[in-house]
Design a protein around this motif. Sequence first.
Motif, PDB file in Angstrom:
ATOM      1  N   UNK A   1       1.410 -35.805  37.868  1.00 27.31           N
ATOM      2  CA  UNK A   1       0.742 -36.894  37.312  1.00 27.31           C
ATOM      3  C   UNK A   1       1.680 -38.111  37.098  1.00 27.31           C
ATOM      4  N   UNK A   2       0.938 -39.243  37.666  1.00 28.80           N
ATOM      5  CA  UNK A   2       1.730 -40.535  37.568  1.00 28.80           C
ATOM      6  C   UNK A   2       1.513 -41.242  36.138  1.00 28.80           C
ATOM      7  N   UNK A   3       2.369 -41.900  35.717  1.00 26.01           N
ATOM      8  CA  UNK A   3       2.252 -42.416  34.427  1.00 26.01           C
ATOM      9  C   UNK A   3       1.118 -43.547  34.512  1.00 26.01           C
ATOM     10  N   UNK A   4       0.249 -43.786  33.475  1.00 21.05           N
ATOM     11  CA  UNK A   4      -0.860 -44.715  33.657  1.00 21.05           C
ATOM     12  C   UNK A   4      -0.375 -45.940  33.604  1.00 21.05           C
ATOM     13  N   UNK A   5      -1.080 -46.637  34.356  1.00 27.54           N
ATOM     14  CA  UNK A   5      -0.790 -48.166  34.255  1.00 27.54           C
ATOM     15  C   UNK A   5      -1.860 -49.130  34.078  1.00 27.54           C
ATOM     16  N   UNK A   6      -1.974 -49.985  33.290  1.00 23.10           N
ATOM     17  CA  UNK A   6      -2.896 -50.900  33.033  1.00 23.10           C
ATOM     18  C   UNK A   6      -2.532 -52.313  32.652  1.00 23.10           C
ATOM     19  N   UNK A   7      -3.340 -53.168  32.556  1.00 24.23           N
ATOM     20  CA  UNK A   7      -2.636 -54.784  32.292  1.00 24.23           C
ATOM     21  C   UNK A   7      -2.785 -54.692  30.711  1.00 24.23           C
ATOM     22  N   UNK A   8      -1.461 -55.404  30.158  1.00 24.59           N
ATOM     23  CA  UNK A   8      -1.470 -55.530  28.790  1.00 24.59           C
ATOM     24  C   UNK A   8      -2.405 -56.271  28.214  1.00 24.59           C
TER      25      UNK A   8
ATOM     26  N   UNK B   1      -6.224 -33.686  29.693  1.00 22.57           N
ATOM     27  CA  UNK B   1      -6.221 -34.004  31.133  1.00 22.57           C
ATOM     28  C   UNK B   1      -7.669 -33.529  31.698  1.00 22.57           C
ATOM     29  N   UNK B   2      -8.460 -32.560  31.214  1.00 20.91           N
ATOM     30  CA  UNK B   2      -9.773 -32.111  31.738  1.00 20.91           C
ATOM     31  C   UNK B   2     -10.771 -33.358  31.657  1.00 20.91           C
ATOM     32  N   UNK B   3     -10.490 -34.374  30.881  1.00 20.99           N
ATOM     33  CA  UNK B   3     -11.571 -35.354  30.801  1.00 20.99           C
ATOM     34  C   UNK B   3     -11.049 -36.696  31.734  1.00 20.99           C
ATOM     35  N   UNK B   4      -9.978 -36.364  32.528  1.00 25.36           N
ATOM     36  CA  UNK B   4      -9.192 -37.843  33.079  1.00 25.36           C
ATOM     37  C   UNK B   4     -10.159 -37.671  34.506  1.00 25.36           C
ATOM     38  N   UNK B   5     -10.590 -36.626  35.271  1.00 26.78           N
ATOM     39  CA  UNK B   5     -11.322 -36.838  36.281  1.00 26.78           C
ATOM     40  C   UNK B   5     -10.300 -37.152  37.429  1.00 26.78           C
ATOM     41  N   UNK B   6     -10.888 -38.500  38.174  1.00 31.56           N
ATOM     42  CA  UNK B   6      -9.646 -38.874  39.359  1.00 31.56           C
ATOM     43  C   UNK B   6      -8.518 -39.713  38.751  1.00 31.56           C
ATOM     44  N   UNK B   7      -8.593 -40.162  37.368  1.00 26.69           N
ATOM     45  CA  UNK B   7      -7.686 -41.082  36.731  1.00 26.69           C
ATOM     46  C   UNK B   7      -6.429 -40.329  36.406  1.00 26.69           C
ATOM     47  N   UNK B   8      -5.470 -40.988  35.706  1.00 24.26           N
ATOM     48  CA  UNK B   8      -4.252 -40.554  35.293  1.00 24.26           C
ATOM     49  C   UNK B   8      -4.063 -40.190  34.052  1.00 24.26           C
ATOM     50  N   UNK B   9      -3.092 -39.410  33.562  1.00 26.57           N
ATOM     51  CA  UNK B   9      -2.942 -38.830  32.138  1.00 26.57           C
ATOM     52  C   UNK B   9      -1.351 -38.714  31.817  1.00 26.57           C
ATOM     53  N   UNK B  10      -1.185 -39.004  30.602  1.00 30.75           N
ATOM     54  CA  UNK B  10       0.164 -38.648  30.011  1.00 30.75           C
ATOM     55  C   UNK B  10      -0.137 -37.777  28.697  1.00 30.75           C
ATOM     56  N   UNK B  11       0.271 -36.538  28.546  1.00 29.84           N
ATOM     57  CA  UNK B  11      -0.064 -35.779  27.306  1.00 29.84           C
ATOM     58  C   UNK B  11       0.988 -34.876  26.917  1.00 29.84           C
ATOM     59  N   UNK B  12       0.848 -34.342  25.793  1.00 32.95           N
ATOM     60  CA  UNK B  12       1.432 -33.199  25.265  1.00 32.95           C
ATOM     61  C   UNK B  12       0.558 -32.302  24.806  1.00 32.95           C
ATOM     62  N   UNK B  13       0.585 -30.822  24.751  1.00 34.46           N
ATOM     63  CA  UNK B  13      -0.211 -30.130  23.909  1.00 34.46           C
ATOM     64  C   UNK B  13       0.675 -29.309  23.010  1.00 34.46           C
ATOM     65  N   UNK B  14       0.020 -28.515  22.290  1.00 33.96           N
ATOM     66  CA  UNK B  14       0.707 -27.385  21.203  1.00 33.96           C
ATOM     67  C   UNK B  14      -0.179 -26.426  21.092  1.00 33.96           C
ATOM     68  N   UNK B  15       0.432 -25.087  21.155  1.00 29.85           N
ATOM     69  CA  UNK B  15      -0.258 -23.792  20.824  1.00 29.85           C
ATOM     70  C   UNK B  15       0.408 -22.642  20.250  1.00 29.85           C
TER      71      UNK B  15
END
Length: 267
Positions: free
Chosen positions: A1-8, A193-207
Amino acid sequence: MQPPTVEPGPTTSASQPPLQSAAQLPGTLKHSLDRSVTRLLARRPGRAAVAVYDRTAGTRYEFREQAPFMLASVAKVDILLGLMLKAQRAGRRLTAHERNVATRMIRVSDNAAAHELYAAIGGRTGLDRTLHRMGVRRTYPSDSWGTTMSRPSDQVLVLDWLTDVYGPVSAQNRRFVAALMSGVVRSQAWGVSAAAGAGSVALKNGWLPASAHGGLWTVNSIGRLVTGGHELLLAVLSERSPSMEAGVATVEGVAKVVVRTMIGLPR
């Protein structure tokens, strides 16, 4: 996964991130989404809650936030925020050792690494002080970081502080956060990440199978998504699932319904 990039986005004071002034979804859309999430959860075991902030649209949504949830390893993101702000208050960068331990804590969810960094930021008292200073006031750290209790909107606010280009976390540390959360091991890349489709995601899970709930599972996922032309911060927390797999299915189902509605895609 690549870090998401958007304009500030627009300049915002670090004392009040854009999230705190974001508008709620319009009433008709909110009611429709409430009904959709209610129907989904009626078919799922346990309980769940969700919060999302659409940075692009400047809107937010929360569902069933009345009672807190155990964070499990999602608390590691809160610890990461505490570590970075402590170093910055001391006027220094993270050491090579701190970066190494933080990498293990986030990318492979190493518990020993979390124990070390939790102690380094002052444990329960240190994290509580940091969170309150940042306006995260409905999160209750525990002596054992994994049993910290929180609500989804608080975890979205933590994500906002960690990633806001005009917030308190330095540019170097923000890049480090993006690299860590977009580089979790594949086996732990489920959840929002299941909601990202073809986009990018940065996440952390807990279980974890929670002894407080008779061994039923707590399963959580938080993250930053860039998809469909929108940047979103999302937290889904759940508890009392009969298995980890059931909890993951609940979290992913909620994430998909909410994100698709927020960005205007068919559900």
